[in-house]
Design a protein around this motif. Structure first.
Motif, PDB file in Angstrom:
ATOM      1  N   THR A  30      59.088  16.841-106.466  1.00  0.00           N
ATOM      2  CA  THR A  30      59.789  16.403-105.253  1.00  0.00           C
ATOM      3  C   THR A  30      61.025  15.576-105.596  1.00  0.00           C
ATOM      4  O   THR A  30      62.092  15.747-105.001  1.00  0.00           O
ATOM      5  N   SER A  52      63.879  14.175 -99.477  1.00  0.00           N
ATOM      6  CA  SER A  52      63.028  14.436-100.652  1.00  0.00           C
ATOM      7  C   SER A  52      62.467  13.133-101.219  1.00  0.00           C
ATOM      8  O   SER A  52      61.282  13.050-101.571  1.00  0.00           O
ATOM      9  N   GLY A  56      58.661  11.928-101.618  1.00  0.00           N
ATOM     10  CA  GLY A  56      58.176  11.472-102.930  1.00  0.00           C
ATOM     11  C   GLY A  56      57.525  10.103-102.845  1.00  0.00           C
ATOM     12  O   GLY A  56      56.508   9.840-103.493  1.00  0.00           O
TER      13      GLY A  56
END
Length: 422
Positions: A30, A52, A56
Motif C-alpha cells: 500500500t 494510499s 496504510g
C-alpha cells in the motif's frame, strides 16, 4: 541508466521515512502505491498518494504497530506532507500534533530508559520530537499563530537541553531528576537559585546537536520578526552557553556571538527611537529620557563588547591555526538590572569563520560612525571591505560602501539623523 536512477531515488524516499521497517507485505504494498502516486511516475497525484497512506496507516493500526515507532510515524509524516502539498495546513497540523503527542507519551514511559534499540532510545525520540515540533511551528507560523509556534519550539528545545545537561551532571555524580533547570546570565541553575557546574561533552548532545541549534536559530528569528526582541536576546545568550557545552565548532560560536551583538544593537536602535520621541516632549519627559539614554548606552556597550570579542578571538585563531587548541570566548548581554553581564566561556576550536570577523568589523565601524568617531569608523569599514573581498561577500561589500559614503557625507555636513541604519 534512467531506470536505475529512479530506483535509487525511490529507495532513498522509502528508507528516509521507514528505516529498518518491519511492515507486513500488505502494508508495504500500500505504501509503495503511495510513493509511486506522488512521484513523476504517478504524475504527482497527491490526492491518490494521500489516500494510499491513509489506508496504510489503518492497516498499521490493525497490526498494532506502536504509535511512536518509525513505521507508524513515518506513515503519518507522509500523510501530513501530502496535506501540505494540497495546502490543507489545518489537517497537516493535526497529524503533526498526533505524532508529537505519541513521542511525548513515549518519553514519559519506561521504554524511554531502555537502550536495547538505539533508534528508539530517549535521545533519538527527542530528536524526532524536535523535528516534528519544528514542522508544527512552521505550520503555526503560516497560520499567524506565532505565540503557539514559539511555545512548541521552546518546549521541544528544553526537553533536549535538559536531557543533555542532566546526563552531563549524572556523569559528575549529580542527580537532576525531578529538578527544574534554568539557564540565565551564562549559568545553569537548579530550582532557580543553585548554580551547578556542567562539563562540556559533545556526546551528550548527540544525535540532536544540529537540529537543536537550527531550531534555536528559527526560534530567535521568529522572536525578532514578531517584535519579541528581549526574548530573542535572552535565547541567544542561553544558546551561546549551550553551544559551548555541546562543543560545537568554534567558528559557529563566533558567528552566534556576532548574532547576539546584532540583537543588542537592534535593541539600542529601538531605544534610540524612543529617545528621539522623548526629546520632542521636553521637559515633561526629562526623567524618561535620561533612563532611556542610560539603557540604550548599556545595550550599545554590550553589543560593542560582543563584536570586539569576535574580532579578538577570531584574529587570534587566524594566527594560531592549531586545530583542537583551547580558547575562550567572553560573551556579553544585559541582565535583569540592565547592566552588562560578562563571562568567559571555553570551547574547543575547530575552525575560524571569516564571515563572523568581517561582520563584526563592519558592526564596530557602524557603531563608531554612529558615535561620530570618523577616523576609527573609516579604518574599520575599510578593513571590512578587505575581508569581505577575500571571501566574495557581495552583500557586505555593498553595505560597507554605503556606510563609507555616509561617513564622507557626515564629515562634510554633519549627521542628519540620530538613528543609524544597518
Amino acid at each position: 541508466m534512467a531506470t536505475i536512477a529512479s530506483l535509487v531515488a525511490g529507495s532513498v524516499s522509502w528508507y528516509y521515512f521507514w528505516p529498518h521497517h518491519t511492515f507486513s507485505a500488505p502494508v508495504a504494498k500500500t505504501l509503495r502505491k503511495g510513493l509511486r502516486a506522488e512521484s513523476d511516475k504517478g504524475d504527482f497525484d497527491y490526492n491518490s498518494a494521500l489516500e494510499s497512506y491513509r489506508i496504510g496507516l489503518r492497516q498499521a493500526k490493525e497490526e498494532n504497530i506502536p504509535e511512536w515507532s518509525n513505521e507508524y510515524t513515518g506513515i503519518q509524516l507522509k500523510i501530513a506532507q501530502m496535506m501540505e502539498y494540497l495546502h490543507d495546513y489545518g489537517s497537516a497540523l493535526l497529524v503533526y500534533k498526533q505524532i508529537n503527542s505519541a513521542y511525548l507519551a513515549f518519553l514519559k514511559s519506561d521504554l524511554a530508559e531502555d537502550d536495547t534499540y538505539p533508534e528508539l532510545s530517549k535521545p533519538y525520540i527527542l530528536l524526532k520530537n524536535l523535528r516534528v515540533s519544528v514542522k508544527i511551528a512552521r505550520v503555526l507560523e503560516l497560520s499567524n499563530q506565532t505565540e503557539n509556534a514559539l511555545k512548541v519550539l521552546k518546549h521541544a528545545m528544553l526537553l533536549c537541553s535538559n536531557y543533555a545537561i542532566a546526563k552531563s551532571a549524572k556523569e559528575q555524580g549529580q542527580d537532576l531528576k525531578g529538578v527544574k533547570l534554568v539557564i540565565e546570565n551564562n549559568r545553569v541553575l537548579v530550582n532557580g537559585n543553585k548554580e551547578i557546574k556542567v562539563e562540556r561533552n559533545r556526546e551528550n548532545w548527540s544525535p540532536f546537536t544540529f537540529e537543536f541549534f537550527n531550531a534555536s536559530d528559527y526560534y530567535v528569528s521568529l522572536c525578532t520578526a514578531y517584535g519579541k526582541l528581549d526574548e530573542a536576546i535572552k535565547e541567544r545568550q542561553r544558546i551561546l552557553l549551550l553551544m559551548v557545552l555541546a562543543q560545537v565548532p568554534g567558528g559557529d560560536i563566533l558567528l552566534s556571538q556576532y548574532n547576539l551583538g546584532s540583537l543588542l544593537y537592534m535593541k539600542a536602535e529601538q531605544l534610540e527611537s524612543l529617545e528621539l520621541k522623548y526629546r520632542n516632549d521636553l521637559p515633561r519627559q526629562q526623567e524618561e529620557l535620561q533612563r532611556t539614554m542610560t539603557t540604550k548606552n548599556d545595550y550599545l556597550s554590550a553589543a560593542t563588547e560582543c563584536f570586539e570579542t569576535v574580532r579578538e578571538l577570531a584574529t587570534s585563531l587566524d594566527e594560531k591555526q592549531k586545530k583542537g587548541s583551547t580558547n575562550a570566548i567572553r560573551t556579553s548581554g544585559i541582565n535583569e538590572n540592565n547592566s552588562i553581564k560578562s563571562k568567559v566561556l571555553w570551547y574547543q576550536v575547530d575552525q575560524t569563520t571569516d564571515d563572523s570577523i568581517a561582520l563584526s568589523t563592519y558592526a564596530l565601524g557602524v557603531i563608531k560612525l554612529h558615535r561620530g568617531m570618523y577616523k576609527e569608523a573609516e579604518d574599520l569599514l575599510k578593513e571590512t571591505l578587505r575581508r569581505a573581498s577575500r571571501t566574495n561577500y557581495t552583500e557586505l561589500i555593498q553595505e560597507t560602501k554605503r556606510e563609507l559614503g555616509k561617513l564622507d557625507r557626515e564629515r562634510k555636513h554633519g549627521p542628519k539623523l540620530l538613528s543609524v541604519s544597518k
